[in-house]
Design an enzyme around this catalytic site. Structure first.
Site, PDB file in Angstrom:
ATOM      1  N   TYR A   1      -1.325  -2.605  12.740  1.00  0.00           N
ATOM      2  CA  TYR A   1      -0.160  -2.666  13.629  1.00  0.00           C
ATOM      3  C   TYR A   1      -0.556  -2.661  15.103  1.00  0.00           C
ATOM      4  O   TYR A   1       0.262  -2.302  15.958  1.00  0.00           O
ATOM      5  CB  TYR A   1       0.781  -1.500  13.321  1.00  0.00           C
ATOM      6  CG  TYR A   1       1.664  -1.728  12.107  1.00  0.00           C
ATOM      7  CD1 TYR A   1       2.575  -2.785  12.063  1.00  0.00           C
ATOM      8  CD2 TYR A   1       1.617  -0.866  11.014  1.00  0.00           C
ATOM      9  CE1 TYR A   1       3.392  -2.977  10.960  1.00  0.00           C
ATOM     10  CE2 TYR A   1       2.435  -1.052   9.912  1.00  0.00           C
ATOM     11  CZ  TYR A   1       3.324  -2.120   9.888  1.00  0.00           C
ATOM     12  OH  TYR A   1       4.152  -2.318   8.811  1.00  0.00           O
ATOM     13  N   GLU A  19      -3.074 -11.348   8.955  1.00  0.00           N
ATOM     14  CA  GLU A  19      -2.774 -10.174   8.133  1.00  0.00           C
ATOM     15  C   GLU A  19      -3.402 -10.289   6.744  1.00  0.00           C
ATOM     16  O   GLU A  19      -3.856  -9.290   6.184  1.00  0.00           O
ATOM     17  CB  GLU A  19      -1.257  -9.980   8.033  1.00  0.00           C
ATOM     18  CG  GLU A  19      -0.654  -9.549   9.363  1.00  0.00           C
ATOM     19  CD  GLU A  19       0.860  -9.370   9.306  1.00  0.00           C
ATOM     20  OE1 GLU A  19       1.422  -8.936  10.324  1.00  0.00           O
ATOM     21  OE2 GLU A  19       1.485  -9.654   8.253  1.00  0.00           O
ATOM     22  N   HIS A  75       6.984  -4.720   4.370  1.00  0.00           N
ATOM     23  CA  HIS A  75       6.560  -5.497   5.537  1.00  0.00           C
ATOM     24  C   HIS A  75       6.306  -6.918   5.075  1.00  0.00           C
ATOM     25  O   HIS A  75       5.824  -7.132   3.958  1.00  0.00           O
ATOM     26  CB  HIS A  75       5.263  -4.924   6.136  1.00  0.00           C
ATOM     27  CG  HIS A  75       4.635  -5.858   7.134  1.00  0.00           C
ATOM     28  ND1 HIS A  75       5.046  -5.917   8.441  1.00  0.00           N
ATOM     29  CD2 HIS A  75       3.678  -6.819   6.986  1.00  0.00           C
ATOM     30  CE1 HIS A  75       4.343  -6.862   9.064  1.00  0.00           C
ATOM     31  NE2 HIS A  75       3.515  -7.412   8.214  1.00  0.00           N
ATOM     32  N   LYS A 114       5.812  -0.413   1.266  1.00  0.00           N
ATOM     33  CA  LYS A 114       5.464   0.746   2.088  1.00  0.00           C
ATOM     34  C   LYS A 114       5.577   2.062   1.289  1.00  0.00           C
ATOM     35  O   LYS A 114       6.158   2.092   0.193  1.00  0.00           O
ATOM     36  CB  LYS A 114       6.370   0.759   3.326  1.00  0.00           C
ATOM     37  CG  LYS A 114       6.168  -0.469   4.242  1.00  0.00           C
ATOM     38  CD  LYS A 114       6.993  -0.353   5.522  1.00  0.00           C
ATOM     39  CE  LYS A 114       6.814  -1.558   6.415  1.00  0.00           C
ATOM     40  NZ  LYS A 114       7.506  -1.378   7.735  1.00  0.00           N
ATOM     41  N   ASN A 127      11.366   1.382   5.980  1.00  0.00           N
ATOM     42  CA  ASN A 127      12.146   0.202   5.588  1.00  0.00           C
ATOM     43  C   ASN A 127      11.559  -0.574   4.413  1.00  0.00           C
ATOM     44  O   ASN A 127      11.760  -1.781   4.289  1.00  0.00           O
ATOM     45  CB  ASN A 127      12.410  -0.687   6.805  1.00  0.00           C
ATOM     46  CG  ASN A 127      11.152  -1.310   7.374  1.00  0.00           C
ATOM     47  OD1 ASN A 127      10.048  -0.976   6.966  1.00  0.00           O
ATOM     48  ND2 ASN A 127      11.313  -2.226   8.309  1.00  0.00           N
TER      49      ASN A 127
HETATM   50  P1  CMP Z   1       7.366  -3.991  10.103  1.00  0.00           P
HETATM   51  O1  CMP Z   1       7.854  -5.356   9.770  1.00  0.00           O
HETATM   52  O2  CMP Z   1       6.412  -3.376   9.156  1.00  0.00           O
HETATM   53  O3  CMP Z   1       6.683  -4.038  11.560  1.00  0.00           O
HETATM   54  C1  CMP Z   1       6.652  -2.904  12.411  1.00  0.00           C
HETATM   55  C2  CMP Z   1       7.498  -1.781  11.926  1.00  0.00           C
HETATM   56  O4  CMP Z   1       7.845  -0.813  12.901  1.00  0.00           O
HETATM   57  C3  CMP Z   1       8.821  -2.318  11.438  1.00  0.00           C
HETATM   58  O5  CMP Z   1       8.633  -3.017  10.237  1.00  0.00           O
HETATM   59  C4  CMP Z   1       9.656  -1.035  11.360  1.00  0.00           C
HETATM   60  O6  CMP Z   1       9.505  -0.371  10.121  1.00  0.00           O
HETATM   61  C5  CMP Z   1       9.033  -0.143  12.444  1.00  0.00           C
HETATM   62  N1  CMP Z   1       9.944   0.091  13.558  1.00  0.00           N
HETATM   63  C6  CMP Z   1      10.402   1.291  13.953  1.00  0.00           C
HETATM   64  N2  CMP Z   1      11.220   1.160  15.019  1.00  0.00           N
HETATM   65  C7  CMP Z   1      11.273  -0.165  15.304  1.00  0.00           C
HETATM   66  C8  CMP Z   1      11.958  -0.930  16.291  1.00  0.00           C
HETATM   67  N3  CMP Z   1      12.751  -0.364  17.212  1.00  0.00           N
HETATM   68  N4  CMP Z   1      11.792  -2.269  16.292  1.00  0.00           N
HETATM   69  C9  CMP Z   1      10.983  -2.867  15.386  1.00  0.00           C
HETATM   70  N5  CMP Z   1      10.304  -2.193  14.427  1.00  0.00           N
HETATM   71  C10 CMP Z   1      10.461  -0.843  14.376  1.00  0.00           C
END
Ligand code: CMP
Length: 142
Positions: free
Chosen positions: A50, A127, A116, A10, A113
């Site tokens: 998403y 995906e 993904h 990311k 974070n």
């Molecule tokens: P990712 O695995 O990329 O999928 C969706 C993303 O939304 C997740 O990682 C997080 O970075 C982001 N996100 C932000 N808030 C939340 C939450 N409460 N629960 C899950 N994903 C979240």
């Protein structure tokens, strides 16, 4: 079984200049990079990728973050690749991620974070197809 999974480094991790360190984690876990591209996602691409989260309260922040800079997108292949990638990424929330995982080491918040990874076989197939044509994937021949 040998599986493929979709991985995204990311914008936060690309900005930190740790693409190589994260690739090294994949390789040390026995995952092979069989396709890769760097992209600066458009809003439409980020919303499409998403789409499953579009009713969630964090959707807008998520999309704005994902278009804030370039991302590195790759297909990882290997035995049990989907679960293995999730294991080395660590929990979605880096504060809950096990020590030594990618998110524990490179991420600061659930919103930013670092990586993904697909969460199951059906989403992995979807995906991967979102970003790569079949002829852009290069299985190892040796
Ligand atoms: P990712 O695995 O990329 O999928 C969706 C993303 O939304 C997740 O990682 C997080 O970075 C982001 N996100 C932000 N808030 C939340 C939450 N409460 N629960 C899950 N994903 C979240």
């Amino acid at each position: 079984a040998v599986e493929r999974t979709l991985s995204i480094i990311k914008p936060d991790a690309v900005a930190k200049n740790v693409i190589g360190e994260i690739y090294s984690r994949f390789e040390k876990a026995g995952l092979r990079i069989v396709a890769a591209k760097m992209l600066h996602l458009t809003r439409e691409q980020a919303e499409g990728f998403y789409a499953v989260h579009k009713e969630r309260p964090f959707f807008n922040d998520l999309v704005n973050f994902m278009i804030s800079g370039p991302v590195m997108v790759q297909v990882l292949e290997g035995e049990n690749a989907i679960a293995k990638n999730r294991e080395i990424m660590g929990a979605t929330n880096p504060k809950e991620a096990a020590p030594g995982t990618i998110r524990a080491d490179f991420a600061v918040s659930i919103d930013e974070n670092a990586v993904h990874g697909s969460d199951g076989p059906d989403t992995a197939a979807q995906e991967i197809a979102f970003f790569f044509k079949e002829n852009e994937i290069c299985p190892r021949t040796r």
